[in-house]
Every structure is written in C-alpha cells, then in structure tokens.
Design an enzyme around this catalytic site. Structure first.
Site, short mmCIF file in Angstrom:
data_model
loop_
_atom_site.label_atom_id
_atom_site.label_comp_id
_atom_site.label_asym_id
_atom_site.label_seq_id
_atom_site.Cartn_x
_atom_site.Cartn_y
_atom_site.Cartn_z
N GLU A 140 0.85 -1.20 0.00
CA GLU A 140 0.00 0.00 0.00
C GLU A 140 0.88 1.24 0.00
OE1 GLU A 140 -3.00 0.45 3.05
OE2 GLU A 140 -3.49 -1.68 2.96
N TRP A 173 -2.50 2.20 -3.10
CA TRP A 173 -3.77 2.23 -2.37
C TRP A 173 -4.49 3.48 -2.83
CZ3 TRP A 173 -6.35 -1.17 0.65
CH2 TRP A 173 -7.54 -0.69 1.21
N GLU A 178 -13.32 4.72 3.95
CA GLU A 178 -12.09 4.92 4.72
C GLU A 178 -12.40 4.84 6.23
OE1 GLU A 178 -9.02 4.72 4.15
OE2 GLU A 178 -8.15 5.67 5.89
#
Ligand code: IFM
Length: 393
Positions: free
Chosen positions: A307, A345, A352
């Site tokens: 990520e 990412w 989120e």
C-alpha cells in the site's frame, strides 16, 4: 533534480490494493457494521469483473484484495460454500486477465461471533484463525499467488485498543501487549498452516511502517527516544515474526519527526513539517520510503509495497505523489533493497473506516450515487509506468 529515466527490474509487479469491507458492499454483518456500516460501498462483491477490467485497462499485473471472514464463516464452525465459491470466481477472473493475486486473509473486520468471544483479546484467537485459514487455503490456494495473513497489526492494535477509535473501541494501553502477542502467535500459526497445505506458498503480512527520525539529531536524548519509537512502531512485530515471512509486505504512508520537550518526556511528541499534505492532512514525504526500505535490507527477504497512496479528491497531487515515491523506491533498489512490486492504495475510492466515504484514495473515482466509475488522470500516468516499467521523472 534533472530529468531521469529510471528502469525497474524486469519482473516487477505493478498494481493496486483494496480490502473487503472497504469496497465489497452487500451489508455484511460484522463487528463494524452496526456502528460504522459500509452499506453498498463500491458494490465490488458483485461488480468485481468491472473493477478487474479497469485494473487491466490500467496495465496492472497484480491485485491485492482481502477475504471477508464474516461472509466465509458467519457462525462458529459454519463455513459458507457460496462465499468461498464466490472468491474462487474472483480469483479465476484475475487469472483470465493475467493479473496475479495477493490475498489478505484478514483486513480489520471480525465476524460477530468472534468479536463476541473477545476478538484479538481471546487467548485462543490463533486457533480460531487457523481453522478459518485452513478452510480458505484448502479451497483457494491453487489460484492464489501470494498470501498475506493480516493487515497492519500494529496500527490495528493502536486504533482499536489504545486510541479507542476502531471496534472494539478500547482505551487501554495495558491490553496492547496481549493483542500484539496474539497477532504474532496467529501469524506464525497461519503461516505454518498455509505451508502445510502448500510448501511453496509465499506468505507475508502487510505492515504499516513509518520513517521516524529525531527532530533534533544533535540531541542524544532525542535520538534515543526516536530509536525507541522506531523499535515499537516498526521493528517489534518484524523481529518477532521474521522467521515466518517469505516476503515483506510494506504499507508506507507516514513520516514522524520525534520531538521531546520537558513536558512530554518520557513520551515523544510527533511533529511533522506538513509542507505538503493530502486531503486528510497527512504529510506527503516520499523520501521516507527510501529510508524504510533501506532499513529492511537486513532481513534479506523480497519486499512488496502492498500500500502507498493519498486522499486527493481533485487528483491534483496523486501523479506527483506516485512518481516521487517510485523514484525513491528505485533508488532503494539501486542501493540493494530487493523490492519486487508496488501496489497503490487504492484501485478505487472506498470506505475509509471512521472517515467514511469522504476521503478519495482511488486511482478510479467512484460515484456513490449512481455507482459509475471514472479513471482519474493520475491513473493514466501510473498506467504508462505499469506498461513500460520505466519512470521518466
Ligand atoms: O484504508 C486504509 C487501509 O485499510 C489500511 N491502510 C491504510 C489505508 C489508508 O488509511
């Protein structure tokens, strides 16, 4: 710096990451769903072919996604065949597109029955997790290229048990050692279980590492506090599991300048420069990834960036963000870090966590009203790099 042409290694993997709860939708019931429901999210569970087409269109050759434990094992001892067959179909859809798969077995959400048993505080957690792991690996392993047992153990421990932000929302520093110990036990047991099924499996953990440096390099005290911070934040979990990792999965977002004042001692204050920030006010510090990667050389393991990204709704900073991080990754490779892949990412905007649908992390924009998608300009720039393996910077 003058313009440079940087070539990445031949078999470098290029792609992006998502996680089940953040994108799948379908009102799945888990420890998050009552207080923080993700509702339909991106409808990825049903619409995965569309998202895989987008990844392919963007020249990506690896995709990281996670399994939903709550779907696969909705009750203790009960495995849902439909759910596991669904994930097989997803893996086949990736294979058809010649996209490698990196599958995270657990990315932050628990089935209700497991959280009711105390979740990560339960001293038998590793045994429950092993049963789940055994089931999914026996069912899916022939289609999986890389396994990741868990996502960001230290971040989860801090958000869920120290800062009280994520379920089970506890503020108890004293629980942290127990939870971390359970993460270590769980990972090792799952690692062994996967290797019992397939001795050639490639297994890792996605670890969120920060580049922590002393605010005042001249002060011995400041340097030693920064060292302690780095040990707990970055090295502890790695040191405890290093013999049970086939590769290192690294999520890089943060840079922390550790400052101590008479009032903060013995605890450090984290102070950043905040010259350039994302929509979430997170400092953008590409150079930090170089230091993080350099520090990992001693483990002698292949490294994948699993990520790296930013919330940037207007897509004004993402292209530069990606290119600058890649430049420092390239520099680290030149300096001996065995980095073999980069997963941004995220592929799409998503849920989120506590911040809901506001932050936009996607290479692809998601319109949550009509569920349409739109490739962002930065994604096209990233796609050029994915295609050629060359960064012109
Ligand atoms: O969205 C999260 C992800 O689930 C874990 N790593 C950090 C990302 C951005 O906050």
């Amino acid at each position: 710096m003058p313009k440079q042409i940087l070539k990445f290694p031949k078999d470098f993997l290029w792609g992006s990451s998502v996680s089940s709860y953040q994108v799948e939708g379908g009102n799945v019931i888990c420890d998050w769903s009552e207080k923080f429901p993700a509702k339909t999210a991106c409808n990825y569970y049903l619409n995965y072919e569309h998202f895989f087409d987008l990844a392919k269109e963007l020249n990506q050759n690896v995709h990281r996604f996670s399994l939903s434990w709550a779907r696969i094992q909705p009750a203790e001892g009960k495995f849902d065949r439909k759910a596991i067959e669904h994930y097989r179909k997803m893996l086949l859809a990736l294979k058809e597109r010649d996209i490698k798969s990196m599958v995270t077995i657990w990315h932050w959400t628990l089935p209700l029955w497991m959280s009711e048993k105390g979740g990560w505080e339960n001293s038998k957690f590793a045994d429950y997790f092993q049963q789940y792991t055994k089931f999914v690996v026996e069912e899916l392993d022939d289609l999986v290229d890389f396994w990741m047992t868990t996502n960001e153990p230290m971040i989860y421990t801090s958000l869920s048990y120290i800062l009280g932000k994520f379920p089970p929302q506890k503020n108890n520093l004293f629980l942290a050692p127990k939870v971390i110990n359970n993460f270590v036990k769980t990972h090792k047991k799952a690692y062994e279980c996967i290797h019992d099924i397939n001795k050639n499996a490639k297994v890792g953990v996605a670890q969120n590492l920060s580049f922590g440096e002393p605010f005042n390099n001249k002060s011995i005290l400041n340097r030693s506090v920064a060292k302690t911070f780095n040990f707990f934040r970055n090295s502890l979990f790695l040191e405890l599991t290093k013999n049970h990792q086939d590769f290192l999965g690294i999520n890089y977002y943060f840079h922390d300048r550790i400052k101590i004042t008479p009032f903060s001692f013995p605890f450090a204050k984290i102070k950043n420069d905040d010259k350039e920030v994302s929509d979430l006010n997170w400092e953008i510090y590409p150079k930090g990834i170089y230091h993080v990667l350099n520090n990992l050389k001693k483990y002698n393991l292949p490294i994948y960036i699993t990520e790296n990204g930013l919330a940037d709704e207007k897509d004004q900073k993402r292209e530069k963000f990606i290119k600058q991080h890649l430049r420092y990754i390239h520099k680290a490779i030149k300096n001996g870090a065995d980095v073999r892949g980069y997963m941004h990412w995220s592929l799409i905007d998503n849920f989120e966590w506590r911040d809901g649908y506001g932050p936009r992390f996607g290479l692809v924009e998601m319109n949550y009203k009509d569920m349409s998608t739109k490739i962002r300009p930065s994604a096209l720039e990233y796609a050029k790099i994915c295609k050629t393996g060359v960064l012109e910077n």
